[in-house]
Design an enzyme around this catalytic site. Structure first.
Site, PDB file in Angstrom:
ATOM      1  N   ASP A 178       0.579   5.468  14.522  1.00  0.00           N
ATOM      2  CA  ASP A 178       0.295   4.930  13.183  1.00  0.00           C
ATOM      3  C   ASP A 178       0.653   3.446  13.193  1.00  0.00           C
ATOM      4  O   ASP A 178       1.278   2.949  14.139  1.00  0.00           O
ATOM      5  CB  ASP A 178       1.137   5.677  12.134  1.00  0.00           C
ATOM      6  CG  ASP A 178       0.916   5.151  10.721  1.00  0.00           C
ATOM      7  OD1 ASP A 178      -0.246   4.885  10.349  1.00  0.00           O
ATOM      8  OD2 ASP A 178       1.904   4.994   9.968  1.00  0.00           O
ATOM      9  N   SER A 179       0.341   2.780  12.099  1.00  0.00           N
ATOM     10  CA  SER A 179       0.720   1.367  11.961  1.00  0.00           C
ATOM     11  C   SER A 179       2.228   1.210  11.771  1.00  0.00           C
ATOM     12  O   SER A 179       2.746   0.114  11.906  1.00  0.00           O
ATOM     13  CB  SER A 179       0.016   0.778  10.743  1.00  0.00           C
ATOM     14  OG  SER A 179       0.515   1.404   9.584  1.00  0.00           O
ATOM     15  N   TYR A 198      -1.678  -2.181   8.327  1.00  0.00           N
ATOM     16  CA  TYR A 198      -3.032  -2.347   8.862  1.00  0.00           C
ATOM     17  C   TYR A 198      -4.068  -2.370   7.723  1.00  0.00           C
ATOM     18  O   TYR A 198      -5.144  -2.920   7.870  1.00  0.00           O
ATOM     19  CB  TYR A 198      -3.409  -1.152   9.758  1.00  0.00           C
ATOM     20  CG  TYR A 198      -2.844  -1.152  11.158  1.00  0.00           C
ATOM     21  CD1 TYR A 198      -1.873  -2.058  11.573  1.00  0.00           C
ATOM     22  CD2 TYR A 198      -3.315  -0.213  12.085  1.00  0.00           C
ATOM     23  CE1 TYR A 198      -1.377  -2.021  12.869  1.00  0.00           C
ATOM     24  CE2 TYR A 198      -2.830  -0.179  13.387  1.00  0.00           C
ATOM     25  CZ  TYR A 198      -1.857  -1.079  13.774  1.00  0.00           C
ATOM     26  OH  TYR A 198      -1.383  -1.031  15.060  1.00  0.00           O
ATOM     27  N   GLY A 199      -3.716  -1.706   6.635  1.00  0.00           N
ATOM     28  CA  GLY A 199      -4.704  -1.350   5.610  1.00  0.00           C
ATOM     29  C   GLY A 199      -5.370  -2.491   4.892  1.00  0.00           C
ATOM     30  O   GLY A 199      -6.365  -2.299   4.196  1.00  0.00           O
ATOM     31  N   CYS A 216      -3.103   8.048  11.118  1.00  0.00           N
ATOM     32  CA  CYS A 216      -3.361   6.882  10.289  1.00  0.00           C
ATOM     33  C   CYS A 216      -4.781   6.999   9.745  1.00  0.00           C
ATOM     34  O   CYS A 216      -5.747   7.049  10.518  1.00  0.00           O
ATOM     35  CB  CYS A 216      -3.223   5.615  11.138  1.00  0.00           C
ATOM     36  SG  CYS A 216      -3.533   4.104  10.220  1.00  0.00           S
ATOM     37  N   ASN A 217      -4.886   7.068   8.431  1.00  0.00           N
ATOM     38  CA  ASN A 217      -6.210   7.161   7.805  1.00  0.00           C
ATOM     39  C   ASN A 217      -7.008   5.881   8.026  1.00  0.00           C
ATOM     40  O   ASN A 217      -8.223   5.913   8.210  1.00  0.00           O
ATOM     41  CB  ASN A 217      -6.056   7.398   6.307  1.00  0.00           C
ATOM     42  CG  ASN A 217      -5.503   8.766   5.993  1.00  0.00           C
ATOM     43  OD1 ASN A 217      -6.250   9.695   5.697  1.00  0.00           O
ATOM     44  ND2 ASN A 217      -4.193   8.928   6.066  1.00  0.00           N
ATOM     45  N   THR A 218      -6.292   4.760   8.006  1.00  0.00           N
ATOM     46  CA  THR A 218      -6.958   3.460   8.145  1.00  0.00           C
ATOM     47  C   THR A 218      -7.649   3.372   9.511  1.00  0.00           C
ATOM     48  O   THR A 218      -8.817   2.995   9.608  1.00  0.00           O
ATOM     49  CB  THR A 218      -5.913   2.334   7.988  1.00  0.00           C
ATOM     50  OG1 THR A 218      -5.242   2.526   6.751  1.00  0.00           O
ATOM     51  CG2 THR A 218      -6.545   0.976   8.020  1.00  0.00           C
ATOM     52  N   GLU A 237       7.552   1.055   3.845  1.00  0.00           N
ATOM     53  CA  GLU A 237       8.094   0.511   5.099  1.00  0.00           C
ATOM     54  C   GLU A 237       9.454  -0.161   4.857  1.00  0.00           C
ATOM     55  O   GLU A 237      10.282  -0.227   5.749  1.00  0.00           O
ATOM     56  CB  GLU A 237       7.120  -0.496   5.729  1.00  0.00           C
ATOM     57  CG  GLU A 237       5.904   0.135   6.396  1.00  0.00           C
ATOM     58  CD  GLU A 237       6.199   0.813   7.735  1.00  0.00           C
ATOM     59  OE1 GLU A 237       7.140   0.418   8.437  1.00  0.00           O
ATOM     60  OE2 GLU A 237       5.471   1.779   8.060  1.00  0.00           O
ATOM     61  N   CYS A 244      -3.329   8.361   3.001  1.00  0.00           N
ATOM     62  CA  CYS A 244      -2.550   7.433   3.829  1.00  0.00           C
ATOM     63  C   CYS A 244      -1.304   8.204   4.239  1.00  0.00           C
ATOM     64  O   CYS A 244      -0.666   8.855   3.395  1.00  0.00           O
ATOM     65  CB  CYS A 244      -2.170   6.194   3.016  1.00  0.00           C
ATOM     66  SG  CYS A 244      -0.978   5.142   3.875  1.00  0.00           S
ATOM     67  N   THR A 245      -0.980   8.140   5.518  1.00  0.00           N
ATOM     68  CA  THR A 245       0.117   8.990   6.014  1.00  0.00           C
ATOM     69  C   THR A 245       1.491   8.544   5.510  1.00  0.00           C
ATOM     70  O   THR A 245       2.461   9.275   5.662  1.00  0.00           O
ATOM     71  CB  THR A 245       0.119   9.033   7.558  1.00  0.00           C
ATOM     72  OG1 THR A 245       0.086   7.682   8.053  1.00  0.00           O
ATOM     73  CG2 THR A 245      -1.079   9.788   8.078  1.00  0.00           C
ATOM     74  N   HIS A 246       1.559   7.373   4.925  1.00  0.00           N
ATOM     75  CA  HIS A 246       2.833   6.965   4.318  1.00  0.00           C
ATOM     76  C   HIS A 246       3.089   7.723   3.009  1.00  0.00           C
ATOM     77  O   HIS A 246       4.241   7.895   2.609  1.00  0.00           O
ATOM     78  CB  HIS A 246       2.822   5.466   3.989  1.00  0.00           C
ATOM     79  CG  HIS A 246       3.023   4.565   5.177  1.00  0.00           C
ATOM     80  ND1 HIS A 246       2.079   4.408   6.163  1.00  0.00           N
ATOM     81  CD2 HIS A 246       4.073   3.768   5.523  1.00  0.00           C
ATOM     82  CE1 HIS A 246       2.526   3.544   7.068  1.00  0.00           C
ATOM     83  NE2 HIS A 246       3.735   3.141   6.702  1.00  0.00           N
TER      84      HIS A 246
HETATM   85  N1  DGL Z   1      -0.362   4.970   7.348  1.00  0.00           N
HETATM   86  C1  DGL Z   1      -1.616   4.354   7.490  1.00  0.00           C
HETATM   87  C2  DGL Z   1      -2.737   5.141   6.879  1.00  0.00           C
HETATM   88  O1  DGL Z   1      -2.687   6.341   6.884  1.00  0.00           O
HETATM   89  C3  DGL Z   1      -1.794   2.879   7.310  1.00  0.00           C
HETATM   90  C4  DGL Z   1      -0.876   2.096   6.496  1.00  0.00           C
HETATM   91  C5  DGL Z   1      -1.079   0.608   6.684  1.00  0.00           C
HETATM   92  O2  DGL Z   1      -0.655   0.125   7.709  1.00  0.00           O
HETATM   93  O3  DGL Z   1      -1.659  -0.040   5.821  1.00  0.00           O
HETATM   94  O4  DGL Z   1      -3.709   4.598   6.430  1.00  0.00           O
END
Ligand code: DGL
Length: 270
Positions: free
Chosen positions: A11-12, A43-44, A74-76, A155, A188-190
């Site tokens: 993931d990011s 990353y998003g 990571c969805n992104t 984060e 988003c996995t966060h």
């Molecule tokens: N956790 C990531 C996702 O699922 C990306 C979060 C990010 O870096 O913006 O999209």
């Protein structure tokens, strides 16, 4: 026949640890190598070209570590770079996080339901959840909403900070009041890390966490391809971060709290 090589997950940042938690729950004997690109998160809101480049570097690193499959936690990256990764690494099996959620929604989501999908700007702008869900459940209404600040706050470890609450209200109060959706997909996995806050503010919505569907998909792929580890193996977990902060380590300890498995942390800048 068993295959004791590790599963690679990335993931990011620390969001993908929610996928590790789900995979570990379903596949407790699998070794896992995780890479969180904490030095370059989020990353998003970056360009697709930049995300492609980062994802390629991480995958290369995981392949050098002899992983048997790679879970894109990571969805992104799943939305922006999956095709690219498959093209660059045709021998590797990738398990993204969007497709398994969409397939599972066939059995979970009621016809004609309203679904709100939240995620990063890149994920939401890709329209991927919306398009894929509409393909299999054409009578649903899918409303997508980018919540770019969530990742930065998470984060920073501000999981129960008033700043986070205020971001939730700003992004979601209006949409939730207007649409009254039955389902909220955490795209988003966060976001599973703030699931309790979201449920508290919107108690009537059913929250769907794609990490659970991704874990099911991973299990299926391992078992169907004779890639599952020896059921007697004690799993080892190695967590790499491009910036090994205390927050990252604390989060891992929190997630794997009740566990006696071997856990290693390493810092690695790509
Ligand atoms: N956790 C990531 C996702 O699922 C990306 C979060 C990010 O870096 O913006 O999209």
């Amino acid at each position: 026949m068993s295959d004791n090589r590790p599963i690679g997950i990335f993931d990011s940042g620390l969001g993908g640890l929610t996928s590790v938690r789900a995979i570990k729950e379903l596949l407790p004997n699998e070794h896992i190598i995780y890479f969180g690109d904490t030095a370059r998160t989020p990353y998003g809101s970056k360009s697709v070209d930049t995300i492609n480049k980062f994802a390629q570097e991480i995958v290369q690193f995981l392949i050098e570590n002899d992983v048997k499959v790679i879970g894109i936690a990571c969805n992104t990256v799943s939305a922006s770079s999956l095709k690219n990764l498959k093209k660059s690494f045709p021998e590797m099996t990738f398990i993204d996080i969007i497709q398994p959620m969409v397939e599972a929604s066939r059995n979970i989501v009621k016809e004609q339901a309203k679904i709100v999908v939240i995620g990063t700007e890149v994920t939401i702008n890709s329209g991927m959840y919306e398009q894929k869900i509409k393909q299999i459940l054409p009578n649903t209404k899918v409303i997508s909403k980018a919540c770019p600040l969530f990742v930065t706050l998470i984060e920073q470890g501000l999981l129960s900070d008033p700043l986070l609450d205020s971001a939730i209200h700003t992004y979601l109060d209006q949409i939730m009041a207007q649409e009254k959706p039955e389902y909220l997909i955490l795209g988003c996995t966060h976001y599973p890390l703030i699931s309790d806050r979201l449920q508290k503010f919107y108690p009537d919505v059913k929250i769907l966490n794609p990490a659970l569907s991704q874990a099911e998909a991973t299990k299926k792929i391992l078992f169907e391809n004779n890639l599952a580890a020896d059921p007697n193996q004690d799993a080892k977990y190695t967590f790499y971060a491009s910036d090994l902060s205390d927050i990252f380590q604390n989060m891992i300890e929190h997630i794997l709290a009740d566990d006696s498995s071997e856990i290693n942390f390493k810092e690695l800048r790509l």
